[in-house]
Design an enzyme around this catalytic site. Sequence first.
Site, PDB file in Angstrom:
ATOM      1  CB  ALA A  63     -11.073  -6.876  -3.228  1.00 23.75           C
ATOM      2  N   GLY A 102      -6.706  -5.538  -0.899  1.00 26.10           N
ATOM      3  CA  GLY A 102      -6.386  -6.936  -1.174  1.00 26.10           C
ATOM      4  C   GLY A 102      -5.052  -7.108  -1.877  1.00 26.10           C
ATOM      5  CD  GLU A 105      -6.318  -7.792   2.892  1.00 27.82           C
ATOM      6  OE1 GLU A 105      -7.061  -7.639   1.904  1.00 27.82           O
ATOM      7  OE2 GLU A 105      -6.731  -8.096   4.018  1.00 27.82           O
ATOM      8  CD  GLU A 125      -8.764  -3.314   2.859  1.00 29.18           C
ATOM      9  OE1 GLU A 125      -8.088  -2.411   3.386  1.00 29.18           O
ATOM     10  OE2 GLU A 125      -8.253  -4.282   2.265  1.00 29.18           O
TER      11      GLU A 125
HETATM   12  N1  3HC Z   1     -12.179  -2.457  -7.993  1.00 28.49           N
HETATM   13  C1  3HC Z   1     -12.894  -2.212  -9.105  1.00 28.49           C
HETATM   14  N2  3HC Z   1     -12.706  -1.145  -9.895  1.00 28.49           N
HETATM   15  C2  3HC Z   1     -11.728  -0.299  -9.539  1.00 28.49           C
HETATM   16  C3  3HC Z   1     -10.947  -0.489  -8.389  1.00 28.49           C
HETATM   17  C4  3HC Z   1     -11.194  -1.629  -7.598  1.00 28.49           C
HETATM   18  N3  3HC Z   1     -10.465  -1.931  -6.520  1.00 28.49           N
HETATM   19  N4  3HC Z   1     -10.076   0.535  -8.291  1.00 28.49           N
HETATM   20  C5  3HC Z   1     -10.301   1.323  -9.348  1.00 28.49           C
HETATM   21  N5  3HC Z   1     -11.303   0.830 -10.094  1.00 28.49           N
HETATM   22  C6  3HC Z   1     -11.831   1.359 -11.368  1.00 28.49           C
HETATM   23  C7  3HC Z   1     -12.455   2.747 -11.208  1.00 28.49           C
HETATM   24  O1  3HC Z   1     -13.813   2.631 -10.823  1.00 28.49           O
HETATM   25  C8  3HC Z   1     -12.296   3.299 -12.598  1.00 28.49           C
HETATM   26  O2  3HC Z   1     -13.289   2.743 -13.401  1.00 28.49           O
HETATM   27  P1  3HC Z   1     -13.986   3.617 -14.573  1.00 28.49           P
HETATM   28  O3  3HC Z   1     -12.861   4.014 -15.480  1.00 28.49           O
HETATM   29  O4  3HC Z   1     -14.977   2.692 -15.161  1.00 28.49           O
HETATM   30  O5  3HC Z   1     -14.605   4.794 -13.886  1.00 28.49           O
HETATM   31  C9  3HC Z   1     -10.943   2.714 -13.059  1.00 28.49           C
HETATM   32  O6  3HC Z   1     -10.725   1.571 -12.228  1.00 28.49           O
HETATM   33  C10 3HC Z   1      -9.767   3.653 -12.884  1.00 28.49           C
HETATM   34  O7  3HC Z   1      -9.784   4.149 -11.536  1.00 28.49           O
HETATM   35  P2  3HC Z   1      -9.581   5.689 -11.194  1.00 28.49           P
HETATM   36  O8  3HC Z   1     -10.411   6.516 -12.116  1.00 28.49           O
HETATM   37  O9  3HC Z   1      -9.794   5.860  -9.744  1.00 28.49           O
HETATM   38  O10 3HC Z   1      -8.060   5.870 -11.606  1.00 28.49           O
HETATM   39  P3  3HC Z   1      -6.901   6.611 -10.835  1.00 28.49           P
HETATM   40  O11 3HC Z   1      -5.701   6.406 -11.630  1.00 28.49           O
HETATM   41  O12 3HC Z   1      -7.313   8.009 -10.512  1.00 28.49           O
HETATM   42  O13 3HC Z   1      -6.754   5.863  -9.425  1.00 28.49           O
HETATM   43  C11 3HC Z   1      -6.482   3.995  -7.912  1.00 28.49           C
HETATM   44  C12 3HC Z   1      -6.425   4.506  -9.371  1.00 28.49           C
HETATM   45  C13 3HC Z   1      -5.445   4.746  -7.089  1.00 28.49           C
HETATM   46  C14 3HC Z   1      -6.193   2.533  -7.929  1.00 28.49           C
HETATM   47  C15 3HC Z   1      -7.892   4.313  -7.342  1.00 28.49           C
HETATM   48  O14 3HC Z   1      -8.863   3.861  -8.279  1.00 28.49           O
HETATM   49  C16 3HC Z   1      -8.205   3.653  -6.037  1.00 28.49           C
HETATM   50  O15 3HC Z   1      -7.801   4.138  -5.009  1.00 28.49           O
HETATM   51  N6  3HC Z   1      -8.964   2.537  -6.091  1.00 28.49           N
HETATM   52  C17 3HC Z   1      -9.517   1.919  -4.904  1.00 28.49           C
HETATM   53  C18 3HC Z   1      -8.508   1.099  -4.177  1.00 28.49           C
HETATM   54  C19 3HC Z   1      -9.139   0.413  -2.985  1.00 28.49           C
HETATM   55  O16 3HC Z   1      -9.899   0.986  -2.230  1.00 28.49           O
HETATM   56  N7  3HC Z   1      -8.801  -0.856  -2.850  1.00 28.49           N
HETATM   57  C20 3HC Z   1      -9.302  -1.627  -1.746  1.00 28.49           C
HETATM   58  C21 3HC Z   1     -10.445  -2.435  -2.217  1.00 28.49           C
HETATM   59  S1  3HC Z   1     -11.213  -3.244  -0.868  1.00 28.49           S
HETATM   60  C22 3HC Z   1     -10.347  -4.659  -0.682  1.00 28.49           C
HETATM   61  O17 3HC Z   1      -9.333  -4.846  -1.300  1.00 28.49           O
HETATM   62  C23 3HC Z   1     -10.962  -5.648   0.242  1.00 28.49           C
HETATM   63  C24 3HC Z   1      -9.981  -6.710   0.690  1.00 28.49           C
HETATM   64  O18 3HC Z   1      -9.528  -6.400   2.003  1.00 28.49           O
HETATM   65  C25 3HC Z   1     -10.609  -8.101   0.710  1.00 28.49           C
END
Ligand code: 3HC
Length: 693
Positions: A63, A102, A105, A125
């Site tokens: 997400a 997500g 999911e 999450e």
């Molecule tokens: N949403 C929005 N922006 C995101 C994002 C996300 N899920 N994941 C990464 N980004 C953004 C980062 O903020 C960054 O932005 P910036 O360049 O402006 O600073 C850019 O994408 C690149 O991210 P990273 O610098 O972290 O790049 P990496 O290559 O080091 O890592 C990654 C990539 C492994 C995907 C890491 O960003 C990560 O772990 N992201 C979070 C994943 C996460 O927690 N997903 C779950 C979201 S909650 C959810 O899905 C709820 C659902 O259950 C309804």
Amino acid sequence: MSDFVRIERDGDIGLICLTKPPVNALGVALRSATYDAVQTLLADDSVTAIVLYGEGRFFSAGADIKDFGRASETPTLPDLLKALNDSPKPTVAAMHGVAFGGALELALSCHLRVGIHGLQVGLPEVKLGLLPGAGGSQRLPRLTGMASAIEVICSGRNIADDEALRLGIIARLADGPAREAGISAARDIAAGALSATPTDGLNVAHDEQALAAARQKYSGKLNAPLKAIDAIEAAALPIDEGLPIERALFMELMESDERAGLVHSFFAERATAKIPEAKAEKRAIERIGVVGGGTMGVGIATAALLAGLPVTLIETAEMRIDAARANVEKNLAGAVKRGKLTKATHSVAVANLTASADIGALAKADLVIEAIFEDMEAKAGLFSDLDRICRPGAILATNTSYLDVDAIAATTARPADVIGMHFFSPAHIMRLLEVVVASKTAPEVTATAFDFARKLRKIPVRAGVCDGFIGNRILTRYRKQCEYLVLDGAGFDQVDRALETFGFAMGPFAVGDLAGLDIAKATRDRKAATRPPEERYSRVADLICDQGWHGRKTNIGYYLYEGGKKTGPNPGAEDIVAAERKALGITPKDFTDEDVVARVLTAMIQEAAMILEEGIALRPVDIDAVQLFGYGFPRHRGGPMHMADQIGLSEVIARIETYAAEDAYFWSVPPLLRQMQSAGQSFAALNDKGIST
Ligand code: 3HC
């Protein structure tokens, strides 16, 4: 066709490619485009199966975290997932890179999942103060069983490709590209070689033992894992009953302070890299020099070796060279145990280390980091030597934690090449790196230092020159407030307990005992001559140290210890406090634990606002990052600036004014806070304005 997905065909197979850089985050635009694409392919009679895959480095990061806290727009993720689950045509997710939250999911709602080698999946999450809110807590247990799902969801950990296969999350592990692997899986389904099943049709048994054990494990900590366990329990119900339970719990967490703090921390980790110098041309850093074979020098050398860089470690006291080398090697062996190095990369790191007593060995270094003791004269001498020895263009960095980097730079003929790189101990583990930019530091030197920090997998934060920079300035204020609280009536253990309950791993007095009370006293003694006479000074720590009570290493400090374990308070230390109160005519007050936290936090916010006002930190979020990644500020609290917004600036100001009635020297409202209050501004809004320099 939308900008965010591409519909493709391979014979009778319809493909949907997610194409939203940088990480295919499932915001409303991508959800909506994917939903429409699914409907298009469902309506097309010539399509027999649907394959989803992602373009770029990842399938998808889940997400869009930036959307959290805003009203959700349709189609929601559950709407899209229902369409995939209910599809009469087989749906296949072909995942490469990562599929988190997500995104996993989304895949779980498909009828079959294929992983490309190197894939990592996970439901992280809880690390954002949430639970999987689009069916993850209902569908994962249906594939893995309840116990495994609890472990995966409550830890939020990443799962490697082979484990995903073992757990039944993916049906097949293939070589890339994902598109071809997806097509081949869809053909195998048609040929009966793979079976595709809507996950919603599966059942999972209620596992009381696993649920009870998890509830016990996570109780008294954060809220999200406990709510996640409640959601997973509902997976034993029919899916139509379980999904609304999951959604309600998810929405409840979405409104929580824990979620807001954790999401702020997620972005803080990434925001600090955005500096005005980011676009300056970087210098190549291939050979590192470190001067000083003590704990810091050894840690810094280890960090650079772990990043694959060759290091020359200089310890001018010849008899300590062997010890310094042995300590680096010990750190590297520890890194193998922690899975940070393989046998092969360990051998490379060991071979990359040169230890020498001859500072002339730094002639070819691209970057030299000084990590000798905190003495201006010694550092000045060293920097003028380095200036003479090092090649033109080499960067000279000091690891000082509070000395004037401008003054250090002035001892060289190349102040533009001098910068502060303040590491935190243990330097090969702690993620924060304060990059202290002096008045003459060249932009490309700052940009190079940030680049180097990232190579070391550190979180670099830009700081200006002042006594203590960002972190130690706030720490000093924090400690003083804790000492005043004790003098005025709180116990050492109460202050520690209150701050530990707030979320710090250890309170300030327990930390003092661990670090050694003699070390802190030596620093205070050094600064005694410059201490302003108006400043309130608690002699308690000095008097305790004078007893020879130096903390853990003497088994007695603020607390008593036996065999390395705390056994209780030190009554002698409490007597010292009582005598000191009497001598000063202080009638001890009762403080609640909330009072303790409010005062300590307000003291930190006050100092942080001054740091911001003086331009020492670029943005509030940089201060939060320093606290989160270098000083153990609880991640779910988001940092002092984030907390100031949550408390409300009017309340922060009112607190300072109340406390100032007792001590007008320590407490005063920084003008920035007043300006912000009258403009109705928040620290979050200052972050959004971007870089102000
Ligand atoms: N949403 C929005 N922006 C995101 C994002 C996300 N899920 N994941 C990464 N980004 C953004 C980062 O903020 C960054 O932005 P910036 O360049 O402006 O600073 C850019 O994408 C690149 O991210 P990273 O610098 O972290 O790049 P990496 O290559 O080091 O890592 C990654 C990539 C492994 C995907 C890491 O960003 C990560 O772990 N992201 C979070 C994943 C996460 O927690 N997903 C779950 C979201 S909650 C959810 O899905 C709820 C659902 O259950 C309804």
